[in-house]
Motif scaffolding. Structure first.
Motif, PDB file in Angstrom:
ATOM      1  N   LEU A  16     -33.059  20.516   0.574  1.00  0.00           N
ATOM      2  CA  LEU A  16     -33.396  19.939   1.874  1.00  0.00           C
ATOM      3  C   LEU A  16     -32.949  18.485   1.962  1.00  0.00           C
ATOM      4  N   GLU A  20     -33.160  18.389   7.697  1.00  0.00           N
ATOM      5  CA  GLU A  20     -33.903  19.653   7.508  1.00  0.00           C
ATOM      6  C   GLU A  20     -35.401  19.397   7.396  1.00  0.00           C
ATOM      7  N   THR A  99     -38.536  29.428   3.830  1.00  0.00           N
ATOM      8  CA  THR A  99     -37.532  28.391   3.529  1.00  0.00           C
ATOM      9  C   THR A  99     -36.712  28.793   2.311  1.00  0.00           C
TER      10      THR A  99
END
Length: 291
Positions: A16, A20, A99
């Motif tokens: 990430l 994000e 995720t």
């Protein structure tokens, strides 16, 4: 820099970044809260450095506390570890598997939606603890996990600098205190690196450090640990006082009674708590238990 996914090889695991992190937080309606001590890491290089410093090996099970939006989780999975993540926030606990499936499909994640201070049975016998610990509860969480998860052999945790230096302090140091002695019951501690505030969102108003530990065999029984920790609490509750005064309440009710126990333990009654190591405190607890 925002990069198009087309630029990357499709097999490359992804971590990430700042964009994000903000998108995810917005999607979940998560505003990082001071109460939960939430600061999300948005820098992939920092994540990889933590994973590397921790010595994470493919195939081992790693315990993560407070995974948040998943920055460090993805870094641990990228290194080939199976991750057991304990998350108190329901929205975050629910989102994390999605995720991971999106960014690193085929990896092994178990989410435990619980308070890390209450969890006593962690699945998978994790051998390593790697976590960005919420600042307000980092010491209690560490001591709780070391007590209840015996499979943990080592770890790297990111904590507030002041707490990190306290955990790694040796007797005689200005920052040596109760947490230093209690941590030493379970293992050997060291400062393993500094972390810039700029890698967090929101940017915290304190500095952070990485603290590493290697577990060693505990020096006494569980009953002796409880008695020793009680002596430690008393010694540092009034740290400016000599031990014979500071420990009077837990060693017989008077300075004279405390002095007798301390002498039996081979500890100078005029010493102060910050001069003693964990072995000294254990000797005091054992001397106090003698009839």
């Amino acid at each position: 820099m925002h990069r198009h996914e087309g630029d990357a090889a499709p097999t490359q695991p992804r971590l990430l970044g700042p964009a994000e992190i903000r998108d995810l937080a917005e999607l979940l309606g998560v505003t990082p809260t001071k109460k939960l001590g939430q600061n999300f890491v948005h820098d992939a290089n920092t994540v990889r450095r933590i994973v590397q410093t921790a010595g994470v090996r493919p195939g081992e099970t790693v315990l993560e506390i407070g995974p948040g939006l998943g920055s460090l989780t993805l870094g641990l999975l990228e290194a080939g570890a199976a991750v057991v993540a304990v998350e108190i926030d329901g929205r975050l606990a629910e989102q994390l598997p999605h995720t991971v499936t999106l960014m690193q499909p085929g990896t092994e994640l178990t989410v435990v939606h619980e308070d890390a201070l209450r969890v006593t049975d962690v699945p998978g016998d994790p051998v390593r603890l790697v976590a960005n610990l919420p600042y307000n509860i980092s010491v209690p969480v560490l001591l709780h996990l070391l007590e209840h998860v015996p499979s943990l052999a080592s770890g790297i945790v990111m904590v507030q600098a002041e707490v990190g230096y306290r955990l790694a302090a040796e007797p005689g140091s200005k920052v040596y205190g109760g947490p230093s002695v209690k941590a030493a019951w379970y293992g050997d501690w060291r400062i393993a690196g500094q972390v810039s505030r700029m890698v967090f969102w929101p940017v915290p108003n304190v500095d952070s450090v990485l603290v590493g530990f290697e577990r060693h065999e505990v020096p006494g029984t569980e009953a002796e640990r409880r008695a020793t920790f009680e002596v430690i609490d008393a010694a540092f509750g009034q740290r400016r006082k000599m031990l014979r005064q500071a420990l009077a309440g837990v060693l017989g009710g008077s300075a004279a009674a405390a002095s007798a126990v301390l002498e039996r333990a081979g500890v100078d009654p005029q010493a102060r708590g910050e001069q003693l190591g964990v072995a000294d405190f254990l000797r005091i607890a054992r001397a106090a238990a003698q009839p």
